[in-house]
Design a protein around this motif. Sequence first.
Motif, PDB file in Angstrom:
ATOM      1  N   VAL A  77       0.873  -1.167   0.000  1.00 46.78           N
ATOM      2  CA  VAL A  77       0.000   0.000   0.000  1.00 46.78           C
ATOM      3  C   VAL A  77       0.912   1.219   0.000  1.00 46.78           C
ATOM      4  N   VAL A  78       0.695   2.106  -0.969  1.00 42.09           N
ATOM      5  CA  VAL A  78       1.585   3.254  -1.161  1.00 42.09           C
ATOM      6  C   VAL A  78       0.784   4.548  -1.015  1.00 42.09           C
ATOM      7  N   ASN A  79       1.337   5.496  -0.254  1.00 40.27           N
ATOM      8  CA  ASN A  79       0.741   6.824  -0.113  1.00 40.27           C
ATOM      9  C   ASN A  79       0.962   7.620  -1.393  1.00 40.27           C
ATOM     10  N   ALA A  80       0.189   8.679  -1.582  1.00 41.26           N
ATOM     11  CA  ALA A  80       0.304   9.497  -2.782  1.00 41.26           C
ATOM     12  C   ALA A  80       1.689  10.121  -2.930  1.00 41.26           C
ATOM     13  N   ASN A  81       2.376  10.388  -1.812  1.00 43.20           N
ATOM     14  CA  ASN A  81       3.697  11.002  -1.889  1.00 43.20           C
ATOM     15  C   ASN A  81       4.818   9.997  -2.157  1.00 43.20           C
ATOM     16  N   GLY A  82       4.474   8.727  -2.347  1.00 41.21           N
ATOM     17  CA  GLY A  82       5.463   7.713  -2.696  1.00 41.21           C
ATOM     18  C   GLY A  82       6.059   6.977  -1.524  1.00 41.21           C
ATOM     19  N   THR A  83       5.573   7.198  -0.323  1.00 48.56           N
ATOM     20  CA  THR A  83       6.054   6.447   0.833  1.00 48.56           C
ATOM     21  C   THR A  83       5.195   5.200   1.009  1.00 48.56           C
ATOM     22  N   LYS A  84       5.818   4.161   1.522  1.00 50.56           N
ATOM     23  CA  LYS A  84       5.091   2.907   1.742  1.00 50.56           C
ATOM     24  C   LYS A  84       4.283   3.022   3.024  1.00 50.56           C
ATOM     25  N   ALA A  85       2.976   2.761   2.935  1.00 49.03           N
ATOM     26  CA  ALA A  85       2.107   2.792   4.108  1.00 49.03           C
ATOM     27  C   ALA A  85       2.204   1.467   4.864  1.00 49.03           C
ATOM     28  N   ARG A  86       2.195   0.367   4.125  1.00 56.59           N
ATOM     29  CA  ARG A  86       2.333  -0.960   4.727  1.00 56.59           C
ATOM     30  C   ARG A  86       2.572  -1.974   3.623  1.00 56.59           C
ATOM     31  N   GLY A  87       2.912  -3.179   4.032  1.00 57.44           N
ATOM     32  CA  GLY A  87       3.168  -4.242   3.070  1.00 57.44           C
ATOM     33  C   GLY A  87       4.649  -4.439   2.834  1.00 57.44           C
ATOM     34  N   THR A  88       4.963  -5.118   1.762  1.00 54.14           N
ATOM     35  CA  THR A  88       6.356  -5.421   1.451  1.00 54.14           C
ATOM     36  C   THR A  88       6.823  -4.578   0.278  1.00 54.14           C
ATOM     37  N   GLY A  89       8.121  -4.552   0.092  1.00 53.92           N
ATOM     38  CA  GLY A  89       8.691  -3.843  -1.044  1.00 53.92           C
ATOM     39  C   GLY A  89       9.264  -2.495  -0.662  1.00 53.92           C
ATOM     40  N   TYR A  90      10.040  -1.957  -1.591  1.00 48.00           N
ATOM     41  CA  TYR A  90      10.684  -0.656  -1.451  1.00 48.00           C
ATOM     42  C   TYR A  90      10.135   0.238  -2.555  1.00 48.00           C
ATOM     43  N   VAL A  91       9.661   1.434  -2.205  1.00 48.72           N
ATOM     44  CA  VAL A  91       8.992   2.311  -3.163  1.00 48.72           C
ATOM     45  C   VAL A  91       9.921   3.453  -3.572  1.00 48.72           C
ATOM     46  N   ILE A  92       9.965   3.719  -4.882  1.00 44.97           N
ATOM     47  CA  ILE A  92      10.680   4.870  -5.434  1.00 44.97           C
ATOM     48  C   ILE A  92       9.662   5.696  -6.205  1.00 44.97           C
ATOM     49  N   LYS A  93       9.642   7.009  -5.956  1.00 45.67           N
ATOM     50  CA  LYS A  93       8.753   7.917  -6.695  1.00 45.67           C
ATOM     51  C   LYS A  93       9.611   8.683  -7.695  1.00 45.67           C
ATOM     52  N   TYR A  94       9.248   8.596  -8.984  1.00 40.96           N
ATOM     53  CA  TYR A  94      10.027   9.254 -10.033  1.00 40.96           C
ATOM     54  C   TYR A  94       9.524  10.656 -10.340  1.00 40.96           C
ATOM     55  N   GLY A  95       8.264  10.806 -10.512  1.00 39.21           N
ATOM     56  CA  GLY A  95       7.682  12.098 -10.870  1.00 39.21           C
ATOM     57  C   GLY A  95       6.203  12.047 -10.547  1.00 39.21           C
ATOM     58  N   THR A  96       5.487  13.020 -11.034  1.00 38.11           N
ATOM     59  CA  THR A  96       4.059  13.076 -10.760  1.00 38.11           C
ATOM     60  C   THR A  96       3.369  11.823 -11.279  1.00 38.11           C
ATOM     61  N   GLY A  97       2.806  11.035 -10.374  1.00 32.49           N
ATOM     62  CA  GLY A  97       2.069   9.829 -10.737  1.00 32.49           C
ATOM     63  C   GLY A  97       2.931   8.681 -11.215  1.00 32.49           C
ATOM     64  N   GLN A  98       4.248   8.696 -10.983  1.00 35.69           N
ATOM     65  CA  GLN A  98       5.135   7.622 -11.446  1.00 35.69           C
ATOM     66  C   GLN A  98       5.851   6.995 -10.248  1.00 35.69           C
ATOM     67  N   TYR A  99       5.649   5.687 -10.082  1.00 37.68           N
ATOM     68  CA  TYR A  99       6.192   4.974  -8.937  1.00 37.68           C
ATOM     69  C   TYR A  99       6.836   3.670  -9.394  1.00 37.68           C
ATOM     70  N   GLU A 100       7.788   3.203  -8.606  1.00 43.14           N
ATOM     71  CA  GLU A 100       8.390   1.885  -8.798  1.00 43.14           C
ATOM     72  C   GLU A 100       8.367   1.189  -7.449  1.00 43.14           C
ATOM     73  N   VAL A 101       7.969  -0.081  -7.429  1.00 45.63           N
ATOM     74  CA  VAL A 101       7.993  -0.874  -6.208  1.00 45.63           C
ATOM     75  C   VAL A 101       8.919  -2.050  -6.464  1.00 45.63           C
ATOM     76  N   GLN A 102       9.964  -2.168  -5.622  1.00 46.47           N
ATOM     77  CA  GLN A 102      10.969  -3.223  -5.767  1.00 46.47           C
ATOM     78  C   GLN A 102      10.768  -4.281  -4.692  1.00 46.47           C
ATOM     79  N   TYR A 103      11.058  -5.521  -5.075  1.00 44.08           N
ATOM     80  CA  TYR A 103      10.937  -6.649  -4.161  1.00 44.08           C
ATOM     81  C   TYR A 103      12.264  -7.387  -4.084  1.00 44.08           C
ATOM     82  N   GLY A 104      12.393  -8.289  -3.126  1.00 45.33           N
ATOM     83  CA  GLY A 104      13.621  -9.038  -2.920  1.00 45.33           C
ATOM     84  C   GLY A 104      13.738 -10.276  -3.778  1.00 45.33           C
ATOM     85  N   TYR A 105      12.920 -10.390  -4.790  1.00 45.67           N
ATOM     86  CA  TYR A 105      12.953 -11.540  -5.692  1.00 45.67           C
ATOM     87  C   TYR A 105      12.404 -11.114  -7.042  1.00 45.67           C
ATOM     88  N   VAL A 106      12.621 -11.945  -8.039  1.00 43.66           N
ATOM     89  CA  VAL A 106      12.208 -11.635  -9.409  1.00 43.66           C
ATOM     90  C   VAL A 106      10.689 -11.701  -9.525  1.00 43.66           C
TER      91      VAL A 106
END
Length: 165
Positions: A77-106
Amino acid sequence: MTKPFRRKAIAVAFAVLGLTLAGGGIAIAQPAAQAPGQPAARASSSQPAVTAEATRSARAALKAGVGTLAASNVGTVVNANGTKARGTGYVIKYGTGQYEVQYGYVVSSGVYQATIGRPDACCIPPGGEIVVAPRLSTPNAVFIQTRNSAGTPVDLPFHLVVHTY
């Protein structure tokens, strides 16, 4: 008298065929006209370039994780500002409305489902659109874009589920 007529008819037939093909090529080359009442053209569907920081964090996540996982479902679950609210993964915010969520596996061969949703238990989320795709050049990440109902990129909170098998 019929011979010149036949020659002219053949010449006219070829001319019509040539003009038809040329006209079709011109019509194809022109951009599609926008129908009245339709929203403006959508924002670009291309992903931003993968940054060096994103590559480093993706490699670190793969190194820390298992690398491959049998079958699993993960949610983020990701907040609008690109921070992770809960769950797994690492969130990166690139620009307006653009996000990447990374996990520890393929996850590149997994199934992704995203929906606009608030991170808390209050209220109905804002209306809009969301798209999700595998992240280019990053096998352990997912790319998400959020837009308002008019198709303009906007920061919106969302829920993401990734199923790998």
